[in-house]
Design a protein around this motif. Structure first.
Motif, PDB file in Angstrom:
ATOM      1  N   GLY A  18     -31.086 -62.251   7.422  1.00 19.09           N
ATOM      2  CA  GLY A  18     -30.890 -61.137   6.495  1.00 19.09           C
ATOM      3  C   GLY A  18     -29.551 -61.212   5.792  1.00 19.09           C
ATOM      4  O   GLY A  18     -29.445 -60.996   4.592  1.00 19.09           O
ATOM      5  N   MET A  19     -28.498 -61.552   6.559  1.00 13.10           N
ATOM      6  CA  MET A  19     -27.164 -61.670   5.962  1.00 13.10           C
ATOM      7  C   MET A  19     -27.146 -62.787   4.934  1.00 13.10           C
ATOM      8  O   MET A  19     -26.561 -62.662   3.853  1.00 13.10           O
ATOM      9  N   ASN A  20     -27.816 -63.881   5.303  1.00 15.17           N
ATOM     10  CA  ASN A  20     -27.941 -65.016   4.398  1.00 15.17           C
ATOM     11  C   ASN A  20     -28.519 -64.587   3.058  1.00 15.17           C
ATOM     12  O   ASN A  20     -27.972 -64.860   1.994  1.00 15.17           O
ATOM     13  N   ALA A  21     -29.668 -63.891   3.169  1.00  9.44           N
ATOM     14  CA  ALA A  21     -30.374 -63.484   1.962  1.00  9.44           C
ATOM     15  C   ALA A  21     -29.546 -62.482   1.164  1.00  9.44           C
ATOM     16  O   ALA A  21     -29.524 -62.517  -0.066  1.00  9.44           O
ATOM     17  N   ARG A  22     -28.845 -61.605   1.871  1.00  5.33           N
ATOM     18  CA  ARG A  22     -28.063 -60.594   1.169  1.00  5.33           C
ATOM     19  C   ARG A  22     -26.927 -61.215   0.381  1.00  5.33           C
ATOM     20  O   ARG A  22     -26.683 -60.865  -0.775  1.00  5.33           O
ATOM     21  N   LEU A  23     -26.251 -62.169   1.007  1.00  2.00           N
ATOM     22  CA  LEU A  23     -25.158 -62.826   0.301  1.00  2.00           C
ATOM     23  C   LEU A  23     -25.700 -63.605  -0.890  1.00  2.00           C
ATOM     24  O   LEU A  23     -25.146 -63.554  -1.994  1.00  2.00           O
ATOM     25  N   GLY A  24     -26.814 -64.303  -0.654  1.00  3.60           N
ATOM     26  CA  GLY A  24     -27.431 -65.069  -1.737  1.00  3.60           C
ATOM     27  C   GLY A  24     -27.802 -64.175  -2.906  1.00  3.60           C
ATOM     28  O   GLY A  24     -27.500 -64.475  -4.059  1.00  3.60           O
ATOM     29  N   PHE A  25     -28.419 -63.053  -2.585  1.00  6.47           N
ATOM     30  CA  PHE A  25     -28.823 -62.140  -3.651  1.00  6.47           C
ATOM     31  C   PHE A  25     -27.614 -61.603  -4.404  1.00  6.47           C
ATOM     32  O   PHE A  25     -27.620 -61.499  -5.624  1.00  6.47           O
ATOM     33  N   SER A  26     -26.569 -61.266  -3.649  1.00  5.90           N
ATOM     34  CA  SER A  26     -25.393 -60.676  -4.284  1.00  5.90           C
ATOM     35  C   SER A  26     -24.775 -61.620  -5.304  1.00  5.90           C
ATOM     36  O   SER A  26     -24.296 -61.195  -6.350  1.00  5.90           O
ATOM     37  N   ILE A  27     -24.795 -62.922  -4.989  1.00  4.35           N
ATOM     38  CA  ILE A  27     -24.239 -63.887  -5.944  1.00  4.35           C
ATOM     39  C   ILE A  27     -25.085 -63.906  -7.204  1.00  4.35           C
ATOM     40  O   ILE A  27     -24.591 -63.765  -8.315  1.00  4.35           O
ATOM     41  N   ALA A  28     -26.398 -64.051  -6.988  1.00  3.74           N
ATOM     42  CA  ALA A  28     -27.306 -64.117  -8.138  1.00  3.74           C
ATOM     43  C   ALA A  28     -27.231 -62.840  -8.959  1.00  3.74           C
ATOM     44  O   ALA A  28     -27.327 -62.866 -10.180  1.00  3.74           O
ATOM     45  N   VAL A  76     -16.379 -66.702 -10.817  1.00  9.03           N
ATOM     46  CA  VAL A  76     -16.647 -66.363  -9.416  1.00  9.03           C
ATOM     47  C   VAL A  76     -15.434 -65.647  -8.838  1.00  9.03           C
ATOM     48  O   VAL A  76     -15.565 -64.631  -8.144  1.00  9.03           O
ATOM     49  N   GLN A  77     -14.249 -66.183  -9.153  1.00 11.65           N
ATOM     50  CA  GLN A  77     -13.023 -65.568  -8.635  1.00 11.65           C
ATOM     51  C   GLN A  77     -12.933 -64.101  -9.045  1.00 11.65           C
ATOM     52  O   GLN A  77     -12.629 -63.227  -8.248  1.00 11.65           O
ATOM     53  N   ARG A  78     -13.245 -63.864 -10.320  1.00 11.38           N
ATOM     54  CA  ARG A  78     -13.146 -62.514 -10.869  1.00 11.38           C
ATOM     55  C   ARG A  78     -14.136 -61.577 -10.180  1.00 11.38           C
ATOM     56  O   ARG A  78     -13.831 -60.409  -9.911  1.00 11.38           O
ATOM     57  N   LEU A 136     -19.597 -72.157  -4.039  1.00 13.57           N
ATOM     58  CA  LEU A 136     -20.549 -73.256  -4.227  1.00 13.57           C
ATOM     59  C   LEU A 136     -21.810 -72.764  -4.934  1.00 13.57           C
ATOM     60  O   LEU A 136     -22.228 -73.302  -5.961  1.00 13.57           O
ATOM     61  N   GLN A 137     -22.388 -71.704  -4.387  1.00 13.02           N
ATOM     62  CA  GLN A 137     -23.640 -71.187  -4.937  1.00 13.02           C
ATOM     63  C   GLN A 137     -23.432 -70.649  -6.351  1.00 13.02           C
ATOM     64  O   GLN A 137     -24.274 -70.845  -7.224  1.00 13.02           O
ATOM     65  N   GLY A 138     -22.299 -69.993  -6.557  1.00 13.65           N
ATOM     66  CA  GLY A 138     -21.991 -69.491  -7.897  1.00 13.65           C
ATOM     67  C   GLY A 138     -21.972 -70.626  -8.900  1.00 13.65           C
ATOM     68  O   GLY A 138     -22.536 -70.531  -9.994  1.00 13.65           O
ATOM     69  N   ALA A 139     -21.319 -71.739  -8.509  1.00  8.35           N
ATOM     70  CA  ALA A 139     -21.239 -72.894  -9.408  1.00  8.35           C
ATOM     71  C   ALA A 139     -22.620 -73.477  -9.654  1.00  8.35           C
ATOM     72  O   ALA A 139     -22.956 -73.839 -10.779  1.00  8.35           O
ATOM     73  N   ILE A 140     -23.433 -73.541  -8.592  1.00  7.87           N
ATOM     74  CA  ILE A 140     -24.776 -74.097  -8.752  1.00  7.87           C
ATOM     75  C   ILE A 140     -25.581 -73.249  -9.737  1.00  7.87           C
ATOM     76  O   ILE A 140     -26.337 -73.749 -10.541  1.00  7.87           O
ATOM     77  N   MET A 141     -25.371 -71.940  -9.677  1.00  6.65           N
ATOM     78  CA  MET A 141     -26.122 -71.066 -10.568  1.00  6.65           C
ATOM     79  C   MET A 141     -25.517 -71.009 -11.960  1.00  6.65           C
ATOM     80  O   MET A 141     -26.004 -70.276 -12.816  1.00  6.65           O
TER      81      MET A 141
END
Lengths: 300, 409
Positions: free
Chosen positions: B159-169, B132-134, B120-125
């Motif tokens: 913290g986990m939230n932020a880490r996952l968010g950052f990793s996507i971005a 995203v799959q790759r 979801l977040q990947g698509a939003i960005m």
């Protein structure tokens, strides 16, 4: 290179920029964001069905409730007028309730779609159209499940499908177009005027009586039927009834014999009316939405 | 097509005060306006300019840092850059896709699992599903929460939230990159990792715009900078210069008072060189002249040393503390010596007059840039000049052919 400028140096501009975008450009941008739209759809559906205890049965509940309400209405009318209740009238009620339930369900969620994602609007850019569009699409499983159920049930209540039922596909495409147009306008309006959602809810609650869902147009007499058919959502529900339950080709006029002579309940112009209003609404919706969306981040 | 970013005379106006955001308010307000009962407020008072005539260009390889205090217009600039807002006037030209590392977990839905949210977040960005799959495995691995990827995000710690968010971005591949204050997410270890990744992305060659309050990040990453002040560019140029201006920009008050205060700083220099090794002495000479008719008893000469990487005052000293009198008449010359027990980097030695009651500088000061060098790899904040004395240790037999460490029995 180092430049030091003073804040008072420049005068505020007189002419402001206004950007206009063509419908084609908007469509192209939304098409480019189709993966995002699908992710929003997936999110909406997943949440709706995982949160509901009944799971996917939820998809059947809304149309069933509307059919149930319509049945009660019909029973009352049949008892009062001393006419027997036919199986086909229940079938046509269901055929008309399904598109109505889709329209009402889609609009009540779509109206909130921009406000409900305000945190996203203020932080990330994506074509904002994807939000109302996704809520409309997310409503379609209910419609599809309902239609499949209805198709299965029809033979058991004495109605056989004809080739005319293929018109349903055309009608549904027009209905979705019409709904997306409304969704764009309302989601945008609700951001600028936060009480729009209440008005939408009231209109949706009573709109079912301004559309021949629970009753047949001919019940209102010749004049009443003519007026009823002019109302915006009537062509869609009537077309579903005609094509799916009554087996009429939508390119022919259908009249019903009554005590006051024949009353027209379907005419080919209604197809054009439906197509025209759907397309117009979509285009106006897109343009209005786009011109408003530059201020979304400030309002959200 | 080379990606680039041009702001040309951009203005952004906001409305002050209330906006009618419901029909219930709009209808009576419109009616009042129609019958002329509503006093017409001055347009200039109803609006304010958040951005005034902002122009800059960011080319491939450029990393532009935007600095300024709160309300200077940094966030608005980013929002216009990011197409979230439209400028009121002016032209913004971008070529290529824009990606933003900006409050990164905004799109997360609490009821969806980590996996679902990545898509979801990947698509939003702006990522395609295939993309995203790759990158999915990479993203999850970077975030370090692989064990919880199928758990609903509502059970994540912040913290986990932020880490996952950052990793996507951090796995976006935009043509133009925008970075806002996301540099600090998660625990210390993840922050280091995240900053490393940001550095990697920022130096990959794409045009980058970076907004941060952590000035050391600006000096470390940026190739140029602009300093915003009330929506306008106060200065543009080298990051150091802008930070310097931001940290001790001469205020209008101090300058206007300069004429009649009677103290002038003429020269500041380091006779033994302005570069010293960490822990060694720095000598500074300050020269000027004074002509004070009735000297203020609360004034005293003062020197402050500012770390240009972080913007912190590492040391402040006044003549009052050192029993050094205020110059009153004629030329003056002071010689100061500092033991530079600080981390390697650039520092400003800022000489001025300090009013110990009013807590301001009545006279424009004078500044010297000094460099603290490292003699050996330095880690930490200060140089403590540790003294070691071996009291007991089994010393290995160091033979020239073998590594010392392995020899310890």
């Amino acid at each position: 290179m180092t430049v030091i400028a003073s804040a008072e140096g420049s005068k505020p501009p007189v002419a402001f920029v206004r950007r206009r975008q063509s419908v084609a450009a908007i469509i192209a941008e939304v098409w480019d964001a189709r993966d995002l739209v699908m992710q929003f759809v997936l999110r909406d559906i997943t949440i709706r069905y995982t949160q509901a205890v009944m799971g996917f049965a939820w998809a059947l509940l809304m149309p069933l409730l509307i059919v149930g309400a319509g049945m009660m209405f019909k029973v009352v009318v049949a008892t009062l007028s001393n006419t027997p209740l036919e199986g086909s009238s229940i079938a046509s009620l269901a055929a008309k309730a399904l598109p109505w339930a889709f329209f009402a369900g889609a609009l009540s969620t779509a109206t909130q779609s921009i406000i409900g994602n305000a945190n996203l609007i203020g932080k990330v850019y994506f074509p904002r159209e994807s939000l109302p569009l996704a809520t409309v699409i997310a409503q379609s499983p209910d419609l599809v499940v309902g239609l499949v159920m209805l198709t299965i049930i029809l033979p058991f209540i004495g109605v056989s499908l004809t080739w005319a039922a293929l018109w349903v596909i055309v009608v549904l495409i027009l209905l979705v177009t019409f709904t997306v147009g409304c969704a764009l306008l309302l989601s945008c309006a609700n951001l600028f005027y936060r009480d729009v959602k209440y008005i939408v809810q009231v209109v949706l609650n009573f709109g079912v009586f301004a559309t021949p869902v629970f009753f047949e147009p001919q019940m209102l007499g010749r004049k009443g039927a003519a007026i009823m058919l002019d109302l915006p959502l009537s062509p869609f529900v009537q077309a579903m009834d005609m094509a799916m339950v009554r087996g009429h080709n939508l390119l022919e006029t259908v009249a019903v014999a009554t005590r006051n002579g024949p009353i027209v309940v379907w005419a080919p112009w209604m197809l054009g009316y439906a197509a025209g209003s759907a397309l117009l609404l979509l285009i106006v919706g897109m343009l209005v939405f786009r011109s408003g969306s530059s201020r979304f981040a400030e309002m959200a | 097509m080379t990606p680039s970013l041009v702001f040309d005379g951009v203005w952004k106006r906001f409305r002050r005060g209330r906006i009618h955001d419901s029909l219930r308010d709009l209808v009576p307000a419109t009616f009042r306006r129609l019958v002329g009962r509503e006093p017409k407020t001055d347009v200039e008072r109803r609006y304010f300019w958040a951005i005034r005539d902002l122009s800059f260009e960011v080319k491939p390889g450029d990393v532009l840092g935007i600095i300024g205090g709160n309300g200077a217009g940094k966030s608005t600039t980013l929002k216009i850059l990011n197409r979230i807002m439209e400028p009121t006037a002016g032209v913004v030209e971008t070529s290529g896709t824009i990606g933003a590392l900006i409050e990164v977990s905004a799109g997360f839905h609490q009821d969806l699992t980590g996996r679902q949210n990545v898509y979801l977040q990947g698509a939003i960005m702006g990522m395609r599903k295939a993309e995203v799959q790759r990158k999915f495995d990479e993203i999850v691995e970077f975030s370090g929460i692989a064990d919880f990827i199928d758990t609903p995000v509502k059970r994540y710690s912040s913290g986990m939230n932020a880490r996952l968010g950052f990793s996507i971005a951090a796995h976006l591949e935009p043509d133009i990159l925008i970075i806002d204050e996301v540099l600090a997410v998660g625990d210390a270890a993840f922050q280091t990792k995240a900053f490393g990744r940001i550095k990697e992305m920022a130096t990959a060659g794409a045009p980058v715009v970076l907004v941060s309050h952590q000035l050391d990040r600006i000096t470390e990453l940026c190739t140029k900078a602009i300093l915003l002040d009330h929506g306008a560019v106060r200065m543009s140029g080298a990051p150091m210069e802008c930070i310097n201006e931001y940290l001790h920009g001469v205020t209008a008050d101090a300058t206007s008072g300069a004429a009649n205060t009677g103290i002038r700083f003429d020269r500041i220099f380091a006779p033994n060189g302005s570069a010293v090794y960490s822990g060694e002495n720095l000598t500074v000479i300050i020269e000027g002249s004074a002509d004070l008719a009735n000297p203020s008893s609360t004034w005293s000469p003062a020197v402050r040393i500012v770390d240009l990487r972080t913007g912190t005052h590492v040391h402040s000293v006044t003549g009052l503390q050192r029993k050094v009198p205020l110059p009153v008449q004629g030329d003056f010359k002071y010689r100061l010596t500092f033991q530079m027990n600080v981390a390697p980097g650039a520092y400003d030695v800022d000489a001025h007059i300090w009013d110990s009651v009013l807590h301001n500088q009545p006279v424009p000061g004078i500044r010297l840039r000094v460099e603290v060098l490292e003699r050996m790899p330095f880690y930490g904040a200060t140089q403590l000049n540790s003294q070691w004395e071996v009291q007991k240790a089994a010393v290995p037999d160091i033979s020239p052919t073998k590594n010392a460490g392995r020899e310890i029995a």
